[in-house]
Design a protein around this motif. Structure first.
Motif, mmCIF file in Angstrom:
data_model
loop_
_atom_site.group_PDB
_atom_site.id
_atom_site.type_symbol
_atom_site.label_atom_id
_atom_site.label_comp_id
_atom_site.label_asym_id
_atom_site.label_seq_id
_atom_site.Cartn_x
_atom_site.Cartn_y
_atom_site.Cartn_z
ATOM 1 N N SER A 1 3.360 1.793 -14.286
ATOM 2 C CA SER A 1 2.793 3.253 -13.450
ATOM 3 C C SER A 1 2.715 3.224 -12.136
ATOM 4 N N TYR A 2 4.061 2.146 -11.877
ATOM 5 C CA TYR A 2 4.081 2.473 -10.507
ATOM 6 C C TYR A 2 5.694 1.289 -10.094
ATOM 7 N N ASN B 1 0.806 -1.509 0.092
ATOM 8 C CA ASN B 1 -0.240 -0.001 -0.127
ATOM 9 C C ASN B 1 0.904 0.970 0.073
ATOM 10 N N ARG B 2 1.865 1.265 0.806
ATOM 11 C CA ARG B 2 2.870 2.551 0.413
ATOM 12 C C ARG B 2 3.163 2.745 -1.087
ATOM 13 N N ILE B 3 3.681 1.185 -2.503
ATOM 14 C CA ILE B 3 3.379 1.804 -3.482
ATOM 15 C C ILE B 3 2.540 2.273 -4.173
ATOM 16 N N GLU C 1 -6.453 0.641 -2.348
ATOM 17 C CA GLU C 1 -7.001 0.653 -3.205
ATOM 18 C C GLU C 1 -6.887 1.004 -4.667
ATOM 19 N N LEU C 2 -7.204 0.483 -5.915
ATOM 20 C CA LEU C 2 -6.972 0.993 -7.212
ATOM 21 C C LEU C 2 -7.555 0.004 -7.882
ATOM 22 N N ASN D 1 0.409 -10.154 -16.790
ATOM 23 C CA ASN D 1 0.663 -9.414 -17.391
ATOM 24 C C ASN D 1 0.224 -7.804 -16.027
ATOM 25 N N LEU D 2 -1.083 -8.622 -14.889
ATOM 26 C CA LEU D 2 -1.427 -7.292 -14.526
ATOM 27 C C LEU D 2 -0.319 -6.577 -13.529
#
Length: 87
Positions: A37-38, A10-12, A16-17, A29-30
């Motif tokens: 993005s991260y 969650n620090r990255i 929730e997304l 792939n996910l």
């Protein structure tokens, strides 16, 4: 798809997304999409097998452990958890 991140992930990405996908994708792939993005996920995108990924994280979908080649549906709810440790 909803993704819930537990500590330390969650620090990255935050806790929730929501990701919009139109077709089913694999867990591999996910993780690649997240790594775009991260930057904290880049090291996980290079894991070539389930054993190496599970040394760092567990991914669950509906209470079931997800493997790299498993398919994730657009409406699934995913949890990304740390590995368990004790002592």
């Amino acid at each position: 798809m909803k993704i819930r991140f537990y500590k330390p992930f969650n620090r990255i990405c935050g806790s929730e997304l929501d990701i919009e996908i139109e077709e089913p994708i694999t867990l591999k792939n996910l993780i690649y999409i997240l790594s775009l993005s991260y930057s904290g996920f880049e090291k996980y995108a290079s894991k070539e097998n389930d054993e190496k990924l599970r040394a760092h994280m567990h991914v669950v979908n509906g209470g079931r452990l997800v493997k790299l080649d498993d398919t994730i549906q657009p409406n699934d709810k995913i949890g990304i958890l740390p590995i368990a440790s004790g002592g």
